[in-house]
Design a protein around this motif. Sequence first.
Motif, PDB file in Angstrom:
ATOM      1  N   LEU A  28       0.512   2.128  -4.126  1.00 18.96           N
ATOM      2  CA  LEU A  28       1.369   1.135  -3.480  1.00 18.96           C
ATOM      3  C   LEU A  28       1.160  -0.250  -4.079  1.00 18.96           C
ATOM      4  O   LEU A  28       2.059  -1.089  -4.051  1.00 18.96           O
ATOM      5  N   GLU A  95       4.512  -4.488   3.846  1.00 14.63           N
ATOM      6  CA  GLU A  95       4.788  -3.154   3.311  1.00 14.63           C
ATOM      7  C   GLU A  95       3.571  -2.241   3.460  1.00 14.63           C
ATOM      8  O   GLU A  95       3.703  -1.063   3.795  1.00 14.63           O
ATOM      9  N   LEU A  96       2.386  -2.776   3.212  1.00 12.77           N
ATOM     10  CA  LEU A  96       1.172  -1.965   3.362  1.00 12.77           C
ATOM     11  C   LEU A  96       0.940  -1.612   4.830  1.00 12.77           C
ATOM     12  O   LEU A  96       0.584  -0.472   5.146  1.00 12.77           O
ATOM     13  N   ALA A  99       3.247   1.090   5.771  1.00  6.73           N
ATOM     14  CA  ALA A  99       2.852   2.389   5.218  1.00  6.73           C
ATOM     15  C   ALA A  99       1.649   2.973   5.966  1.00  6.73           C
ATOM     16  O   ALA A  99       1.107   4.000   5.571  1.00  6.73           O
ATOM     17  N   HIS A 101      -1.339   1.293   6.672  1.00  4.40           N
ATOM     18  CA  HIS A 101      -2.647   0.736   6.325  1.00  4.40           C
ATOM     19  C   HIS A 101      -2.992  -0.426   7.249  1.00  4.40           C
ATOM     20  O   HIS A 101      -2.117  -1.060   7.838  1.00  4.40           O
TER      21      HIS A 101
END
Length: 134
Positions: A28, A95-96, A99, A101
């Motif tokens: 990523l 975004e992380l 996803a 995280h």
Amino acid sequence: MAISGNPRFDMLGLVVEDMAASLAFYRLLGLDIPASADTEPHVEVTLPGGLRLGWDTVATVRSFDPEWQPPTGGQRIGLAFRVDTPADVDQAFEELLGAGHKGHKAPWDAFWGQRYAVVVDPDGNPVDLFSPNS
């Protein structure tokens, strides 16, 4: 004065519980790691500039160091990834998180002139995201 043999920094290694989860996280962040590596006990990639980043499973490390234990009480190393713009720090952080995280520190304008954020990889290592503010 350096020790004999002309030592030079060549590789940074991470010990991981779940190779596939760790590699997915670093993909990523733009690292080119083949999907076939997910089942390997040792993986390494060469980064631009020649430095290598490697991953070893706990089982691999214990195969040559049976007494190995994960560190306790906090990390002793951190990784940092530069992105293009301050807005990209915010976007990469979101975004992380999206996803799945964990975020450690939401994006902020650091006093040293960078937009900064900290996420956590699947093994609890802090990973910094940053961009110059100018």
